[in-house]
Write a protein that holds these residues in place. Structure first.
Motif, short mmCIF file in Angstrom:
data_model
loop_
_atom_site.label_atom_id
_atom_site.label_comp_id
_atom_site.label_asym_id
_atom_site.label_seq_id
_atom_site.Cartn_x
_atom_site.Cartn_y
_atom_site.Cartn_z
N LEU A 107 -4.30 -2.91 7.82
CA LEU A 107 -4.36 -1.58 7.27
C LEU A 107 -5.43 -0.95 6.58
O LEU A 107 -5.83 0.12 6.63
CB LEU A 107 -2.90 -1.41 6.29
CG LEU A 107 -2.58 -0.11 5.79
CD1 LEU A 107 -2.29 0.88 6.92
CD2 LEU A 107 -1.34 -0.04 5.06
N SER A 108 -6.06 -2.00 5.78
CA SER A 108 -7.26 -1.29 4.98
C SER A 108 -8.39 -0.92 5.75
O SER A 108 -9.00 0.38 5.44
CB SER A 108 -7.44 -2.40 3.98
OG SER A 108 -6.68 -2.82 2.73
N ARG A 109 -8.41 -1.74 6.82
CA ARG A 109 -9.92 -1.29 7.57
C ARG A 109 -9.37 -0.09 8.43
O ARG A 109 -10.45 0.33 9.18
CB ARG A 109 -10.21 -2.58 8.50
CG ARG A 109 -9.17 -2.92 9.77
CD ARG A 109 -9.23 -4.39 10.13
NE ARG A 109 -10.25 -4.32 10.75
CZ ARG A 109 -10.51 -4.18 12.14
NH1 ARG A 109 -9.53 -4.09 12.92
NH2 ARG A 109 -11.75 -4.16 12.74
N GLU A 160 -11.97 -3.88 -3.04
CA GLU A 160 -10.71 -4.39 -3.08
C GLU A 160 -10.65 -5.50 -1.54
O GLU A 160 -10.00 -6.64 -2.03
CB GLU A 160 -9.61 -3.36 -2.65
CG GLU A 160 -8.10 -4.14 -2.71
CD GLU A 160 -7.28 -2.58 -2.22
OE1 GLU A 160 -6.50 -2.16 -3.29
OE2 GLU A 160 -7.47 -2.37 -1.32
N SER A 161 -11.21 -5.13 -0.81
CA SER A 161 -11.33 -6.03 0.48
C SER A 161 -12.19 -7.18 0.16
O SER A 161 -11.73 -8.48 0.50
CB SER A 161 -11.85 -5.29 1.69
OG SER A 161 -11.06 -4.14 2.15
N LEU A 162 -13.03 -7.28 -0.63
CA LEU A 162 -14.03 -8.13 -0.98
C LEU A 162 -13.27 -9.34 -1.87
O LEU A 162 -13.39 -10.57 -1.56
CB LEU A 162 -15.27 -7.86 -1.69
CG LEU A 162 -16.18 -8.83 -2.15
CD1 LEU A 162 -16.89 -9.63 -1.17
CD2 LEU A 162 -17.38 -8.13 -2.92
N THR A 210 -13.19 1.37 9.25
CA THR A 210 -14.72 0.76 9.32
C THR A 210 -15.44 1.37 10.42
O THR A 210 -16.47 1.32 10.31
CB THR A 210 -14.56 -0.70 9.40
OG1 THR A 210 -13.40 -1.10 10.61
CG2 THR A 210 -13.68 -1.28 8.04
N HIS A 211 -14.80 1.93 11.43
CA HIS A 211 -15.62 2.33 12.43
C HIS A 211 -16.15 3.60 11.95
O HIS A 211 -17.48 3.76 12.42
CB HIS A 211 -14.63 2.75 13.64
CG HIS A 211 -13.74 3.68 13.50
ND1 HIS A 211 -12.50 3.54 12.96
CD2 HIS A 211 -13.65 5.00 14.01
CE1 HIS A 211 -11.75 4.36 12.95
NE2 HIS A 211 -12.47 5.54 13.49
N ASP A 212 -15.62 4.47 11.35
CA ASP A 212 -16.23 5.71 10.60
C ASP A 212 -17.37 5.34 9.77
O ASP A 212 -18.32 6.20 10.04
CB ASP A 212 -15.05 6.43 10.04
CG ASP A 212 -15.73 7.85 9.36
OD1 ASP A 212 -16.01 8.82 10.33
OD2 ASP A 212 -16.24 8.02 8.17
N ALA A 213 -17.27 4.39 8.96
CA ALA A 213 -18.04 3.80 8.20
C ALA A 213 -19.57 3.37 8.85
O ALA A 213 -20.78 3.62 8.54
CB ALA A 213 -17.68 2.66 7.33
N ALA A 214 -19.03 2.64 9.89
CA ALA A 214 -20.23 1.97 10.89
C ALA A 214 -21.09 3.36 11.28
O ALA A 214 -22.26 3.32 11.48
CB ALA A 214 -19.85 1.31 11.78
N ASP A 215 -20.30 4.40 11.71
CA ASP A 215 -20.79 5.50 12.55
C ASP A 215 -21.62 6.38 11.30
O ASP A 215 -22.81 6.78 11.72
CB ASP A 215 -19.91 6.50 12.74
CG ASP A 215 -19.23 6.18 14.27
OD1 ASP A 215 -19.74 5.10 14.71
OD2 ASP A 215 -18.10 6.49 14.49
N ARG A 227 0.87 -1.23 0.06
CA ARG A 227 0.12 -0.11 -0.07
C ARG A 227 0.80 1.25 -0.06
O ARG A 227 1.68 1.55 1.04
CB ARG A 227 -0.81 -0.03 1.22
CG ARG A 227 -1.83 1.09 1.22
CD ARG A 227 -2.96 1.05 0.26
NE ARG A 227 -4.05 0.01 0.72
CZ ARG A 227 -5.02 -0.42 0.06
NH1 ARG A 227 -5.13 0.20 -1.16
NH2 ARG A 227 -5.73 -1.28 0.50
N SER A 228 0.92 1.97 -1.12
CA SER A 228 1.48 3.45 -1.37
C SER A 228 0.65 4.31 -0.41
O SER A 228 -0.46 4.47 -0.77
CB SER A 228 1.85 3.82 -2.83
OG SER A 228 2.36 5.01 -2.81
N LEU A 229 1.36 4.99 0.64
CA LEU A 229 0.71 5.90 1.30
C LEU A 229 1.74 7.29 1.30
O LEU A 229 3.00 7.10 1.44
CB LEU A 229 0.45 5.35 2.73
CG LEU A 229 -0.51 4.30 2.88
CD1 LEU A 229 -0.37 3.59 4.37
CD2 LEU A 229 -1.94 4.72 2.54
N GLY A 230 1.21 8.39 1.76
CA GLY A 230 1.97 9.60 1.92
C GLY A 230 1.39 10.52 2.87
O GLY A 230 0.18 10.55 2.74
#
Length: 372
Positions: A346-348, A236-238, A354-359, A200-203
């Motif tokens: 890392l993805s979650r 991607e997770s799926l 995912t906690h933000d998505a649940a909120d 995973r490329s991150l910056g």
């Protein structure tokens, strides 16, 4: 809602599978643990496949496809841990396309690679637009974009920012209203960072009055870009869930103990059945998100958030189960199972997590109930 893929979508998925099969991405993921520079640059593959123009109108040289089509490509990438820059690229192109920006032709041709510098839309829990912090749960303030397009602020953990030519920055103007600007990557400070998933490329992106070109784009399009990013990382997770389930089932058939295949034991059966249940639940939400993105945009935030939450939890459970089923060998670095587990952890956590998505799902449902 049509729950079957069209012939064009089947072809798109098969073409993605074929293109990715030409690169040994899982082997590269292992090598990158020791040396991240060994990770293959798949930008040429992305351009050759035309994925950089998926969400750009045909008038500007793109394919003119929709969110669901992009999600199908990301699912195939997730199956093989492919380090494509699509998570940062596609939301950026969606914003540029909505604004009719002058860079679209160059982006569609692959001459320029943009990256999305995200900001989370306001909600009942956060009245302002916010960004992911370097650490902790307290969200940071979104970058401030001036009338001339210049921008100041810091955004951490930006997917695919290293190596990008353009940064499509979402922030707020002086009045606090959401806005977006395009910044040349050379005008910003991009600190490349690598964590436990080397694919995973991150910056960390720092903007200090960086000159930019203000985009003529509305709040709805900027909100949709955030949820598009959620739908993409969920897809991607799926794909990764599907791969780990296949790995687990195959091993459960061939590994014998006490004269029986371990897949015949009830505990293994139940665990793998639960992976399948969670995967199919997430897949149904993928179709919902794809439908909402095309035909009912007012439900896209709910659909994409529900999909992100379900897929993120499915990925965490599936990658843990994959290690469990493989037993001792699955817990060692000699096996591929930990590579998928690293991706899951890392993805979650990216893009609000995912906690933000649940909120967001809870918020959307409560608002709907209050309005009923």
């Amino acid at each position: 809602m049509n729950l079957a893929l069209s012939d064009e979508q089947e072809f798109l998925r098969e073409a993605a599978t074929g293109a990715l099969a030409r690169v040994k991405t899982v082997e590269a993921a292992r090598e990158a643990l020791e040396d991240p520079s060994k990770l293959p640059d798949l930008w040429t593959l992305v351009k050759d496949a035309g994925w950089n123009g998926l969400l750009i109108d045909e008038d500007h040289g793109g394919a003119g496809l929709g969110a669901f089509d992009a999600m199908l490509v990301l699912e195939e990438c997730g199956k093989v841990l492919a380090p494509t820059p699509l998570l940062g690229l596609l939301p950026a192109t969606a914003i540029l396309n909505a604004a009719g920006d002058e860079s679209l032709a160059a982006v569609a041709s692959g001459e320029l690679r943009p990256a999305y510098v995200p900001a989370r839309p306001s909600s009942d829990s956060h009245a302002e637009w916010t960004v992911d912090p370097v650490g902790g749960f307290a969200r940071g303030a979104a970058p401030v974009i001036a009338a001339d397009g210049s921008v100041t602020g810091t955004v951490a953990w930006v997917p695919d920012a290293p190596g990008a030519d353009l940064l499509v920055v979402v922030g707020v103007d002086e009045s606090g209203a959401p806005a977006a600007t395009v910044v040349e990557a050379s005008a910003a400070s991009v600190e490349a960072v690598t964590r436990f998933d080397a694919t995973r490329s991150l910056g960390h992106v720092t903007l200090d009055g960086s000159a930019g070109r203000r985009l003529d784009v509305g709040e709805g399009d900027l909100t949709a870009a955030w949820y598009l990013a959620h739908a993409l990382i969920a897809s991607e997770s799926l794909g990764t869930v599907q791969t780990t389930l296949t790995m687990s089932v195959e091993y459960a058939k061939e590994r014998f103990t006490f004269g029986r295949a371990i897949g015949s034991y009830q505990s293994v059966k139940h665990e793998l059945t639960e992976v399948l249940r969670q995967m199919e639940n997430a897949r149904s939400l993928q179709f919902y998100a794809g439908w909402a993105g095309a035909d009912k945009p007012e439900e896209f935030a709910l659909a994409a958030s529900a999909f992100r939450n379900a897929a993120g939890h499915a990925l965490d459970f599936a990658t843990r189960s994959n290690i469990n089923v493989h037993g001792g060998i699955g817990a060692t670095w000699e096996h591929d199972a930990p590579l998928y587990f690293r991706r899951a952890q890392l993805s979650r956590r990216l893009l609000g997590g995912t906690h933000d998505a649940a909120d967001r799902v809870a918020s959307e449902l409560l608002l709907a109930a209050a309005a009923a």
